[in-house]
Enzyme design. Structure first.
Site, PDB file in Angstrom:
ATOM      1  N   VAL A 140       0.878  -1.298  -0.100  1.00 31.47           N
ATOM      2  CA  VAL A 140      -0.179   0.392   0.144  1.00 31.47           C
ATOM      3  C   VAL A 140       0.391   1.168   0.082  1.00 31.47           C
ATOM      4  O   VAL A 140       0.746   2.204  -0.655  1.00 31.47           O
ATOM      5  CB  VAL A 140      -0.642   0.206   0.903  1.00 31.47           C
ATOM      6  CG1 VAL A 140      -1.825   1.054   1.271  1.00 31.47           C
ATOM      7  CG2 VAL A 140      -2.102  -1.313   0.853  1.00 31.47           C
ATOM      8  N   LEU A 155      -6.872  -1.109  -3.300  1.00 36.22           N
ATOM      9  CA  LEU A 155      -5.870  -1.314  -4.163  1.00 36.22           C
ATOM     10  C   LEU A 155      -6.527  -2.889  -4.039  1.00 36.22           C
ATOM     11  O   LEU A 155      -6.591  -3.656  -3.240  1.00 36.22           O
ATOM     12  CB  LEU A 155      -4.874  -1.170  -3.419  1.00 36.22           C
ATOM     13  CG  LEU A 155      -4.749   0.657  -3.632  1.00 36.22           C
ATOM     14  CD1 LEU A 155      -3.128   0.412  -3.142  1.00 36.22           C
ATOM     15  CD2 LEU A 155      -5.194   1.256  -4.483  1.00 36.22           C
ATOM     16  N   ASN A 192     -14.694  -5.847   2.405  1.00 36.86           N
ATOM     17  CA  ASN A 192     -13.737  -6.915   2.089  1.00 36.86           C
ATOM     18  C   ASN A 192     -14.724  -7.817   2.024  1.00 36.86           C
ATOM     19  O   ASN A 192     -14.451  -8.604   1.905  1.00 36.86           O
ATOM     20  CB  ASN A 192     -12.417  -6.437   2.932  1.00 36.86           C
ATOM     21  CG  ASN A 192     -11.021  -5.660   2.111  1.00 36.86           C
ATOM     22  OD1 ASN A 192     -11.563  -5.916   0.957  1.00 36.86           O
ATOM     23  ND2 ASN A 192     -10.165  -5.754   2.829  1.00 36.86           N
ATOM     24  N   CYS A 206      -5.567  -9.488   2.439  1.00 37.28           N
ATOM     25  CA  CYS A 206      -6.725  -8.658   3.267  1.00 37.28           C
ATOM     26  C   CYS A 206      -7.574  -9.338   3.605  1.00 37.28           C
ATOM     27  O   CYS A 206      -8.001  -9.558   4.549  1.00 37.28           O
ATOM     28  CB  CYS A 206      -6.958  -7.850   1.508  1.00 37.28           C
ATOM     29  SG  CYS A 206      -5.900  -6.702   1.231  1.00 37.28           S
TER      30      CYS A 206
END
Length: 455
Positions: free
Chosen positions: A11, A156, A214, A266
């Site tokens: 990130v 992202l 997510n 993630c």
């Protein structure tokens, strides 16, 4: 604008390079001197398409630089982004050690007003902890300096991160400070020229938004995997079902692909962290727990198909299984929570030999698996090879694990003449079963019709 990015991981490095490309002066800090030396020398420690060119261009223009010095990093900044890792702790909670250490380092050096931005994925309430850590350091110095803490979660996709950053579909700003909000609007204005993409909210809502996003995507994946397993029992085809429900605009086509389960940096840790947050606040997120359970069990589905094809687990001893793909998704070398790791372990424990190839993740896989070429692991043997053709050499069956472009159109006739067991296990439903079967191969997908009969 002068920006400091703390953390040069996935990130941090992508964010820093993209901000620099829009004319900002960016200084990226990392406490890992080896990584900083690599970046100064022009090497990129992660695989992300286009990132090496982006960093090189902005380094040459003097818009991005790298340091290990907190003194230099804090002195440089009008805005400081915290983009350090938040790995899962043993209880599933996010480990905030690096975030709070960075916050204390900022507080110990701050000498003028600044906006501190949480870019890392963090639990609800982290901004309060960051604010407290900085304030405590200022109090120790008897310094009275204004600062604000903002939440700006990243969205992202690995493999498409630069495009996602440059052309975001939304920019979430969690702020309780009007001046900090104005600064963030100014910073992100170049990314919102065709329409206002900024969504402003309070800090805690912004922190929860990242986890909620997510968790929703993980929900869709596990839902489709559950349906895929049912489809096999009903002699239905999950690919037809996917097209049917994805055409409903209320549902949409994204993240409806069945497969070997989700992995990466993630979804697994964020689902666990959200579950832990719910428990800490006296709530049980039953749906989210089921999503996690489905995903873990899905990683074993392909092994069960392989074992059944050869007549049972015991019959796998001595067989050689070729794997195409190791990373959790294409266009990245990220092996975190990759389904391939589970499959490799299961095959080796059953006594099979594994020959695996990945276009970019071999080095990372070798580090995780603690092997460099061919090494005995358990009761089997693992080889990480240099090409897809090397992988199928002397193999009994082929497993597609990661849908890299170079695997999309193989020579099925060649595979039929090479694979002793005449079988392809398609962990991503990438191939047309009719074409595979016409070449003389048995086809096994996830939720496809007649998977065991080959009809």
């Amino acid at each position: 604008m002068k920006i400091t990015i703390i953390g040069t991981g996935y990130v941090g490095l992508v964010s820093g390079a993209c901000f620099a490309d829009f004319g900002n002066s960016v200084l990226c800090l990392d406490v890992d001197a080896r990584k900083v030396d690599m970046l100064k020398a022009g090497s990129i420690p992660i695989h992300e398409p286009g990132l090496d060119e982006l960093v090189a261009r902005n380094s040459a223009a003097g818009r991005i630089a790298f340091t290990t010095s907190y003194d230099e990093a804090v002195e440089h900044a009008e805005v400081i982004f915290l983009a350090v890792g938040t790995p899962p702790d043993e209880d599933g909670s996010a480990d905030l050690t690096h975030i709070l250490s960075a916050a204390r380092s900022i507080g110990a050096r701050l000498n003028r007003p600044v906006v501190v931005v949480d870019k890392s994925t963090v639990p609800v309430g982290t901004a309060d902890s960051v604010r407290k850590a900085i304030s405590q350091e200022l109090e120790r110095r008897s310094a009275r300096i204004d600062f604000a803490v903002v939440s700006n979660p990243e969205f992202l996709k690995e493999g498409a991160a630069i495009e996602d950053f440059m052309r975001p579909d939304r920019i979430i700003i969690g702020s309780d400070d009007e001046q900090a909000t104005r600064v963030m609007r100014q910073l992100y204005a170049p990314f919102s020229r065709n329409r206002d993409k900024m969504i402003e909210m309070d800090v805690r809502s912004a922190e929860l938004t990242k986890y909620a996003a997510n968790a929703m995507l993980a929900t869709r994946i596990s839902f489709m995997n559950e349906l895929a397993n049912l489809a096999e029992e009903l002699d239905a085809d999950i690919e037809a079902v996917r097209l049917g429900i994805g055409s409903d605009p209320r549902i949409g086509p994204h993240f409806l692909y069945s497969g070997m389960g989700y992995g990466g940096s993630c979804f697994p840790k964020d689902v666990k962290a959200l579950l832990k947050t719910s428990v800490d606040h006296g709530r049980t997120l039953h749906l989210l727990k089921a999503i996690e359970n489905v995903n873990e069990s899905q990683k074993a589905v392909l092994f069960e198909k392989i074992a059944r094809h050869f007549g049972g687990r015991d019959e796998l001893r001595g067989k050689t299984i070729a794997l195409w793909g190791l990373s959790f998704k294409p266009n990245t070398d990220d092996m975190r929570e990759a389904p391939s790791l589970v499959l490799i372990q299961q095959l080796l424990q059953a006594g099979a030999r594994v020959r695996a190839y990945d276009p970019v993740a071999t080095e990372e896989a070798a580090r995780i698996l603690q092997t460099t070429a061919v090494e005995s692991l358990g009761s089997g043997q693992l080889a990480l090879v240099a090409s897809s053709s090397d992988a199928i050499e002397d193999a009994d069956a082929l497993v597609l694990v990661t849908e890299w472009k170079e695997f999309r159109a193989p020579d099925f006739s060649l595979l039929a003449s090479t694979l002793r067991g005449k079988a392809i296990f398609d962990g991503r439903n990438q191939y047309d079963p009719a074409i595979v079967r016409a070449a003389g191969l048995r086809y096994y997908g996830i939720g496809r019709r007649n998977p065991w009969t080959g009809q």
